[in-house]
Each structure stands twice: as C-alpha cells, then as structure tokens.
Enzyme design. Structure first.
Site, mmCIF file in Angstrom:
data_model
loop_
_atom_site.group_PDB
_atom_site.id
_atom_site.type_symbol
_atom_site.label_atom_id
_atom_site.label_comp_id
_atom_site.label_asym_id
_atom_site.label_seq_id
_atom_site.Cartn_x
_atom_site.Cartn_y
_atom_site.Cartn_z
ATOM 1 N N GLU A 182 0.650 -1.237 0.118
ATOM 2 C CA GLU A 182 0.125 -0.136 0.013
ATOM 3 C C GLU A 182 1.104 1.395 0.264
ATOM 4 O O GLU A 182 0.849 2.099 -0.168
ATOM 5 C CB GLU A 182 -0.826 0.171 0.505
ATOM 6 N N TYR A 234 -6.575 6.836 4.283
ATOM 7 C CA TYR A 234 -6.541 5.353 3.079
ATOM 8 C C TYR A 234 -5.394 4.345 3.754
ATOM 9 O O TYR A 234 -6.425 3.447 3.442
ATOM 10 C CB TYR A 234 -5.810 5.894 1.451
ATOM 11 N N ASP A 252 -9.499 5.712 -2.405
ATOM 12 C CA ASP A 252 -7.994 6.246 -3.452
ATOM 13 C C ASP A 252 -8.410 7.531 -4.394
ATOM 14 O O ASP A 252 -9.870 7.667 -4.261
ATOM 15 C CB ASP A 252 -7.285 6.038 -3.618
#
Length: 366
Positions: free
Chosen positions: A45, A128, A146
């Site tokens: 991520e 996020y 996102d």
DNA sequence: CAGACGTGGAT
DNA sequence: TATCCAAGTCT
C-alpha cells in the site's frame, strides 16, 4: 451535500453483490495478493501511493525478498532500505515506513495493530492506508478512499464536488461507510479500486463491460466522462542547477548526501547548487559554492551535458560540469570520495543517475 | 487548506 | 510535445 442525499434509492446489497462477484472473477494476479500478511499488505500500500501497479511489482518482489518480515525490515540499515527504494520516488514514504515498522516491533511486539486508532498513528499511515491495510489484512470495515474510489463513486452517485479539494475525501468516506460490505470489506474495497483501474478509467471508461453499470447514475445520464471534477494546478517552477562530477588525483568521485528532510531527503547526489541568475556565471557560482560548502577547491572543465528533470512541483534545468579537485577535501558522513565501482552502492535519485550516465557516456565515447 | 513531495507511462 | 496521471501523506 450530505451522504444521505446520494444514498436515496440506491440498492446497496445488489451493488455489493455485483461488485464483489465481479472482483472474485476478474481480479488481477498480483504479488501482494498471495497471502494476507499484514506486513506485506502494508508495504504494497505504501509503494502503490501515487505509483502505478506495473512500476511497483518488481520493487515489491525484490523488497519482500530482501526484507521478508516486519522484523527484518525493522532491523535493516537505513542505507540498505533507501537503496531498495531507489527510483520509486516520494522517498519520505520509505523513511516513514522504516520508522513505523520499528515502532511496531518495539511497541506492539512486531504485530501490526488491528485497530484504526493505533495503526493510523504510525508514520506515513493516513486515512487511505489505514482503511486499506485493516480491511484487506484483518477484514475490518474501514473506508479506503483513493483516487480510484473517488472517480468510481463520483460517477455512480453523480458527485460533482471537486476531488482535488482536500475536504472532498471525507464525503466519499461517509458514503463508503454506508455502503461497504460488512461480510467482506476486503473485497469490497479492493473491488472498488480494481474497477477504477480496469473498467472505470479516467478516460474512456468501459461502461459496456461494467459490472455495476445498472447502479451508475453518471452512465444513466450519459455524463460519465465529465466526472470526476478535478481542477488542475498551475505550471511548475523552473529551477536552474549547476552540478559537477569531480575527481581527485586518485580518480575518486566526490558525492554528497542530501539533507534528511525535504526534496530527495537522504539520497546521494553529485555536488550541485541552485543558480540564482539564470545562465550568468554558472561556473563561477558553482566554484564558489563548492569552496564554501564543501571546502573543495576545483578546476572545472566545460559543461558536458544539460539535463531537464521534471518533478511533480518543479523542474530542474541541470548544467553538468566535469572537473578536478585541487588538494584535499575533508570527508564526512555527508561527503565522500568513492571509487567509480562503488557509485552503485549508494541510493541516487533518477536525476543524478542520469548525470552519471552522461558522464560515463562522455568518458567511454570519446 | 495548499503546496511539497518523484517517477515513468499513456494519450 | 504537452499534459495528465497512479492504491496519498505531511506540513
């Protein structure tokens, strides 16, 4: 507009089912989807922030090979970790991830926290990343909003708010909290992003192939290409740079480690300075800088390359000199004389990799 | 809240 | 060639 306004008449459960069924069938085979190791999900991520999947894949594979566990990364040297990130950009990501992983090792016994309050306090972990890691690794129903998700949902719910505004994300988070699948928040979040990547693209969305076309208000009204609304920013600043590849009498190259904060933090570079009066006295200004900042007396040659390097917020126009160091330079932690063969051991930004390429081309070419 | 913060690929 | 973009966060 509040989220309730957008949710009127929306078939939440049908939407969840259609979306997740599509993801189960069509999801890409990606290296971070092989297991649900929270550490690997986390690394992926961070790498994927503002970075394309195709770019990330080789970096991710090598990174996990080199640092297979959270413990391994936590114990690794900073230089080694930075070198693994070389070329990926946004280098504060790896500085923060390294610090955060150490924090998890020391404060949480090496287990990635499974609650939003603790996890989101870690360095480099924003709203996020919190939602993405906790939903994918632990099945916790947190929004992971996102750019993909804002684009997809702006079309589905006909949201005309400007997604480039900081505050707009909160509206989408509120919407996601209402529609996220409690049974499978991991697939729900991933499916929204995957849909944005594969079907609901920025330009030319493949609406005829879309599994949630029936739920999409923008498609219904034929305005999908007008969404999302996103204002563009002004032109970036131009900066003139004079740089030098300098050799001492033993043929060693002078390199400098950048400051720990700001642009390209902690990366190595060839000595350089910003030039105030464009094009006038580049050489003079560089010589003065090298003497005053590094205590290096030099004999500069002619510029052998001019490079343009574009960042997201500025442009470097680099004029590159070669030159010889006259006398001695005092080496420090930030200033080293290294053999040519050792250059590859240090993490350089792409702009300075290009300087080195041009230098080698000149040396070998003639 | 804007602006800082990288890079390479697509159109 | 120019512009936009890609799974954001920090200050």
């Amino acid at each position: 507009m509040k989220e309730q306004t957008f949710l009127e008449g929306f078939a939440v459960e049908d939407f969840q089912r259609d979306l997740i069924h599509w993801f189960e069938k069509e999801q890409r085979d990606l290296p971070w989807r092989k297991d649900n190791d929270p550490y690997k999900i986390w690394v992926s991520e961070i790498m994927l922030q503002q970075t394309k999947v195709d770019t990330v894949i080789p970096y991710f594979n090598k990174f996990i090979e080199q640092f297979p566990t959270l413990e391994a990364l936590a114990e690794a040297d900073e230089e080694e970790v930075l070198k693994a990130w070389e070329g990926l950009g946004y280098y504060s990501r790896i500085r923060n991830l390294h610090a955060a992983v150490k924090e998890v090792k020391e404060q949480y016994g090496g287990k990635v926290p499974d609650n939003p309050e603790q996890f989101s306090k870690l360095k480099g972990v924003g709203p996020y990343t919190t939602g993405a890691v906790l939903s994918i690794a632990y099945g916790i129903p947190e929004p992971a909003v996102d750019g993909n998700v804002m684009r997809v949902l702006s079309r589905i719910f006909l949201v005309w708010e400007d997604i480039s505004k900081t505050g707009t994300r909160k509206l989408f988070e509120a919407i996601v909290r209402k529609i996220i699948s409690k049974e499978n928040p991991s697939y729900f979040n991933q499916a929204l992003m995957e849909l944005g990547a594969l079907i609901c693209a920025p330009r030319n969305p493949a609406c005829l192939l879309c599994p949630v076309q029936a739920h999409c208000r923008a498609f219904h009204e034929g305005v999908q290409t007008e969404l999302p609304v996103k204002t563009k920013k002004a032109n970036v600043k131009q900066v003139a740079i004079a740089a030098a590849v300098l050799k001492d009498e033993h043929g060693k190259i002078l390199i400098h480690k950048r400051d720990g904060a700001g642009l390209l933090a902690n990366l190595w570079e060839f000595p350089n300075c910003e030039v105030i009066h464009s094009q006038e006295n580049l050489e003079r200004q560089l010589e003065k800088f090298l003497q005053e900042e590094y205590g290096a007396a030099v004999q500069l040659g002619n510029p052998f390359a001019t490079l343009e390097h574009v960042f997201s917020h500025l442009v470097w126009n680099i004029t590159v000199y070669d030159g010889k160091i006259i006398g001695d330079v005092a080496e420090t932690e930030q200033l080293k004389l290294v053999d040519e063969q050792e250059i590859g051991l240090y993490a350089f930004p792409v702009s300075h990799q290009r300087i080195w390429q041009e230098y080698k081309k000149k040396e070998t070419g003639g």
